[in-house]
Design an enzyme around this catalytic site. Structure first.
Site, PDB file in Angstrom:
ATOM      1  N   ASP A 133       8.618   9.479  -5.376  1.00 10.02           N
ATOM      2  CA  ASP A 133       9.523   9.172  -4.298  1.00 10.02           C
ATOM      3  C   ASP A 133      10.028   7.649  -4.398  1.00 10.02           C
ATOM      4  OD1 ASP A 133       7.053   8.222  -3.133  1.00 10.02           O
ATOM      5  OD2 ASP A 133       7.362   9.499  -1.228  1.00 10.02           O
ATOM      6  N   GLU A 134       9.138   6.825  -4.832  1.00 14.51           N
ATOM      7  CA  GLU A 134       9.385   5.528  -4.887  1.00 14.51           C
ATOM      8  C   GLU A 134      10.820   4.890  -5.449  1.00 14.51           C
ATOM      9  OE1 GLU A 134       5.960   3.267  -5.161  1.00 14.51           O
ATOM     10  OE2 GLU A 134       4.561   4.635  -4.519  1.00 14.51           O
ATOM     11  N   TYR A 158       7.005  -1.297 -10.702  1.00 14.17           N
ATOM     12  CA  TYR A 158       6.610   0.211 -10.794  1.00 14.17           C
ATOM     13  C   TYR A 158       7.799   1.291 -10.500  1.00 14.17           C
ATOM     14  CZ  TYR A 158       4.733   4.862  -9.697  1.00 14.17           C
ATOM     15  OH  TYR A 158       4.266   6.045  -9.418  1.00 14.17           O
TER      16      TYR A 158
HETATM   17  P1  NAD Z   1      -3.126   7.400 -13.022  1.00 19.03           P
HETATM   18  O1  NAD Z   1      -2.755   5.811 -13.209  1.00 19.03           O
HETATM   19  O2  NAD Z   1      -4.263   7.601 -12.289  1.00 19.03           O
HETATM   20  O3  NAD Z   1      -3.236   7.967 -14.401  1.00 19.03           O
HETATM   21  C1  NAD Z   1      -2.286   7.785 -15.408  1.00 19.03           C
HETATM   22  C2  NAD Z   1      -2.791   8.454 -16.652  1.00 19.03           C
HETATM   23  O4  NAD Z   1      -1.928   7.964 -17.894  1.00 19.03           O
HETATM   24  C3  NAD Z   1      -4.210   7.607 -17.085  1.00 19.03           C
HETATM   25  O5  NAD Z   1      -5.139   8.597 -17.581  1.00 19.03           O
HETATM   26  C4  NAD Z   1      -3.885   6.767 -18.330  1.00 19.03           C
HETATM   27  O6  NAD Z   1      -4.811   6.464 -19.280  1.00 19.03           O
HETATM   28  C5  NAD Z   1      -2.837   7.483 -18.949  1.00 19.03           C
HETATM   29  N1  NAD Z   1      -1.906   6.607 -19.655  1.00 19.03           N
HETATM   30  C6  NAD Z   1      -1.260   5.276 -19.254  1.00 19.03           C
HETATM   31  N2  NAD Z   1      -0.599   4.916 -20.196  1.00 19.03           N
HETATM   32  C7  NAD Z   1      -0.530   5.924 -21.376  1.00 19.03           C
HETATM   33  C8  NAD Z   1      -0.010   5.837 -22.714  1.00 19.03           C
HETATM   34  N3  NAD Z   1       0.983   4.869 -22.921  1.00 19.03           N
HETATM   35  N4  NAD Z   1       0.180   7.064 -23.152  1.00 19.03           N
HETATM   36  C9  NAD Z   1      -0.631   8.161 -22.832  1.00 19.03           C
HETATM   37  N5  NAD Z   1      -1.465   7.982 -21.609  1.00 19.03           N
HETATM   38  C10 NAD Z   1      -1.425   6.836 -20.940  1.00 19.03           C
HETATM   39  O7  NAD Z   1      -1.855   7.968 -12.325  1.00 19.03           O
HETATM   40  P2  NAD Z   1      -1.555   9.255 -11.558  1.00 19.03           P
HETATM   41  O8  NAD Z   1      -1.834   8.866 -10.059  1.00 19.03           O
HETATM   42  O9  NAD Z   1      -2.461  10.139 -11.825  1.00 19.03           O
HETATM   43  O10 NAD Z   1      -0.109   9.541 -11.718  1.00 19.03           O
HETATM   44  C11 NAD Z   1       0.378  10.627 -12.756  1.00 19.03           C
HETATM   45  C12 NAD Z   1       2.011  10.506 -12.774  1.00 19.03           C
HETATM   46  O11 NAD Z   1       2.423  10.945 -11.361  1.00 19.03           O
HETATM   47  C13 NAD Z   1       2.654   9.167 -12.924  1.00 19.03           C
HETATM   48  O12 NAD Z   1       3.636   9.534 -13.770  1.00 19.03           O
HETATM   49  C14 NAD Z   1       2.997   8.633 -11.534  1.00 19.03           C
HETATM   50  O13 NAD Z   1       4.289   7.890 -11.667  1.00 19.03           O
HETATM   51  C15 NAD Z   1       3.440   9.996 -10.746  1.00 19.03           C
HETATM   52  N6  NAD Z   1       3.113   9.873  -9.477  1.00 19.03           N
HETATM   53  C16 NAD Z   1       2.005   9.630  -8.691  1.00 19.03           C
HETATM   54  C17 NAD Z   1       1.782   9.537  -7.392  1.00 19.03           C
HETATM   55  C18 NAD Z   1       0.431   9.243  -6.721  1.00 19.03           C
HETATM   56  O14 NAD Z   1       0.355   9.155  -5.522  1.00 19.03           O
HETATM   57  N7  NAD Z   1      -0.648   8.698  -7.460  1.00 19.03           N
HETATM   58  C19 NAD Z   1       2.756  10.325  -6.719  1.00 19.03           C
HETATM   59  C20 NAD Z   1       3.970  10.562  -7.284  1.00 19.03           C
HETATM   60  C21 NAD Z   1       4.112  10.534  -8.602  1.00 19.03           C
HETATM   61  P1  TYD Z   2      -1.178   2.316  -2.534  1.00 18.54           P
HETATM   62  O1  TYD Z   2      -2.221   3.560  -2.568  1.00 18.54           O
HETATM   63  O2  TYD Z   2      -1.171   1.391  -3.622  1.00 18.54           O
HETATM   64  O3  TYD Z   2       0.334   3.419  -2.965  1.00 18.54           O
HETATM   65  P2  TYD Z   2       1.937   3.038  -2.847  1.00 18.54           P
HETATM   66  O4  TYD Z   2       1.927   1.450  -3.001  1.00 18.54           O
HETATM   67  O5  TYD Z   2       2.193   3.481  -4.433  1.00 18.54           O
HETATM   68  O6  TYD Z   2       2.377   3.734  -1.715  1.00 18.54           O
HETATM   69  O7  TYD Z   2      -0.741   1.946  -1.147  1.00 18.54           O
HETATM   70  C1  TYD Z   2      -0.480   2.682  -0.191  1.00 18.54           C
HETATM   71  C2  TYD Z   2      -0.053   1.838   1.032  1.00 18.54           C
HETATM   72  O8  TYD Z   2      -1.211   1.129   1.559  1.00 18.54           O
HETATM   73  C3  TYD Z   2       0.873   0.955   0.731  1.00 18.54           C
HETATM   74  O9  TYD Z   2       1.710   0.676   1.834  1.00 18.54           O
HETATM   75  C4  TYD Z   2       0.174  -0.291   0.475  1.00 18.54           C
HETATM   76  C5  TYD Z   2      -1.015  -0.138   1.457  1.00 18.54           C
HETATM   77  N1  TYD Z   2      -2.241  -0.769   0.941  1.00 18.54           N
HETATM   78  C6  TYD Z   2      -3.180  -1.603   1.746  1.00 18.54           C
HETATM   79  O10 TYD Z   2      -2.710  -1.754   3.106  1.00 18.54           O
HETATM   80  N2  TYD Z   2      -4.277  -2.064   1.483  1.00 18.54           N
HETATM   81  C7  TYD Z   2      -4.838  -1.757  -0.011  1.00 18.54           C
HETATM   82  O11 TYD Z   2      -5.969  -2.248  -0.253  1.00 18.54           O
HETATM   83  C8  TYD Z   2      -4.060  -1.095  -0.843  1.00 18.54           C
HETATM   84  C9  TYD Z   2      -4.365  -0.803  -2.161  1.00 18.54           C
HETATM   85  C10 TYD Z   2      -2.677  -0.474  -0.301  1.00 18.54           C
END
Ligand code: NAD
Ligand code: TYD
Length: 355
Positions: A133-134, A158
């Site tokens: 959503d970012e 990002y």
């Molecule tokens: P993460 O950082 O935990 O995992 C990313 C994975 O991708 C890792 O296992 C890493 O080794 C692998 N990776 C990185 N670069 C690579 C490359 N060049 N080739 C192959 N593998 C590679 O991330 P996540 O939180 O699991 O997020 C997964 C996806 O979901 C991402 O695309 C992120 O943008 C999206 N997403 C995450 C969130 C969230 O809250 N975490 C929310 C919405 C969408």
């Molecule tokens: P984060 O988990 O990094 O996710 P995103 O920035 O992708 O939403 O952060 C979630 C929220 O928490 C964000 O508003 C930043 C804040 N935050 C803190 O206040 N302290 C922290 O140490 C971290 C990692 C995040």
């Protein structure tokens, strides 16, 4: 057979584990194993023939072409990305390389493979791109939640790199007819979440007796979804989504960061009280704000609910309790992922932030 990229990371690993638990269809898991990717997340699949792990980059065109030719997947789910906003502020280069160049190369390899498919295999093929959503930017307090038609206004390196990848995916559908699907999900939380993100960092720091760093005034709002609900949404979109469509995924759970931190502290007070009988919230420390910090995200998930009948199974209360319990039961996982590289990151990110 499906191909998952980034399946050793937080959401990808949860997706692979749930997939194998629910389906007999095999998964190839292509992951570069950056600091965020962890084979330990998949240890329960050791010896399971339905899971084939391949270490490699999505931007390695020859490797991806070979995997596609060899395994002939019917679908690809692209989780692989650099995903941490703070890291993108300190060093955007990796985000451009993986999220933009990597996705582009992956799309090129997939397009060549898809062009060669015959008969029904061609229209039924799916490339599902997992996004965030970012990309929609930041909302003020009273603005409506993001819908699929909101303008893209990414504010961090990002989110800008994810926005670029979303645009490439869209263009490959519009120009070449590649059957793509895109999901834009809100903040996830749950098992295997790397402890640099808000919720796992707070749990891990609290238990270690460290400070709980809250950026700025802590009133920034995120919309939280339990990771397994995100995985069920992706499965549903893969199964029933219309090619070329975008689906926003969220749990209607807007929370201010400081309230999240208090909830985590209260759960820990209940489940693992401090030995000195003090409250974990005494560890909260307000620190300098993140540059360009988005104030509020909120997802309008009515399209996926209406068109595909998807709904989250967890409320925030049930999901956060499961999450805290998981971290309490998996402290060796935490210790193992906190490598030397991770410790260096903590040093770099939080030095100078303490108010
Ligand atoms: P993460 O950082 O935990 O995992 C990313 C994975 O991708 C890792 O296992 C890493 O080794 C692998 N990776 C990185 N670069 C690579 C490359 N060049 N080739 C192959 N593998 C590679 O991330 P996540 O939180 O699991 O997020 C997964 C996806 O979901 C991402 O695309 C992120 O943008 C999206 N997403 C995450 C969130 C969230 O809250 N975490 C929310 C919405 C969408
Ligand atoms: P984060 O988990 O990094 O996710 P995103 O920035 O992708 O939403 O952060 C979630 C929220 O928490 C964000 O508003 C930043 C804040 N935050 C803190 O206040 N302290 C922290 O140490 C971290 C990692 C995040």
């Amino acid at each position: 057979m499906i191909l998952v990229t980034g399946g050793a990371g937080f959401i990808g690993a949860n997706f692979v584990l749930d997939w194998v638990a629910q389906s007999d269809e095999a998964v190839i898991n292509l992951d570069a194993l950056t600091y965020a990717g962890n084979r330990e997340n998949l240890v329960s699949l050791a010896g399971d023939e339905r899971h084939l792990f391949v270490q490699g980059e999505i931007g390695d065109s020859a490797l991806v072409a070979r995997l596609l030719a060899q395994h002939q997947p019917r679908a690809i789910i692209n989780f692989a990305a650099e995903s941490h906003v703070d890291r993108s502020i300190h060093g955007p280069e990796d985000f451009i390389q993986t999220n933009i160049v990597g996705t582009f190369r992956l799309l090129e390899a997939v397009r060549a493979y898809w062009n060669g498919l015959q008969g029904e295999d061609k229209p039924s093929f799916r490339f599902l791109h997992v996004s965030t959503d970012e990309v929609y930017g930041s909302l003020s307090k009273d603005e409506p939640a993001f819908s699929e038609t909101n303008r893209y206004e990414p504010n961090s390196p990002y989110s800008a790199s994810k926005a670029a990848s979303d645009h490439l995916v869209r263009a490959y559908h519009h120009t070449y007819g590649l059957p793509v699907l895109t999901t834009n999900c809100s903040n996830n939380y749950g098992p295997y979440h790397f402890p640099e993100k808000l919720i796992p960092l707070m749990i891990v720091n609290a238990l270690a007796g460290k400070s709980l760093p809250v950026y700025g005034d802590g009133r920034q709002i995120r919309d939280w979804l339990y990771v397994k609900d995100h995985c069920s949404a992706i499965r549903r979109v893969l199964e029933a989504g219309n090619a070329g469509e975008v689906y926003n995924v969220g749990g209607w759970n807007e929370k201010a960061n400081i309230d999240i931190v208090h909830t985590v502290c209260a759960l820990l007070d209940e489940l693992r009280p401090r030995e000195d009988a003090k409250k974990y919230c005494e560890q909260i420390a307000y620190v300098t704000d993140r540059p360009g910090h988005d104030r509020r995200y909120a997802i309008d998930a009515s399209k996926i609910e209406r068109e595909l009948g998807w709904k989250p199974a967890e409320t925030f209360d049930t999901g956060i309790r499961k999450t805290v319990q998981w971290y309490l039961e998996n402290q060796s996982w935490v210790a193992n992922v906190q490598s030397g590289a991770y410790r260096e990151w903590v040093e770099k990110n939080y030095t100078g932030r303490v108010a």
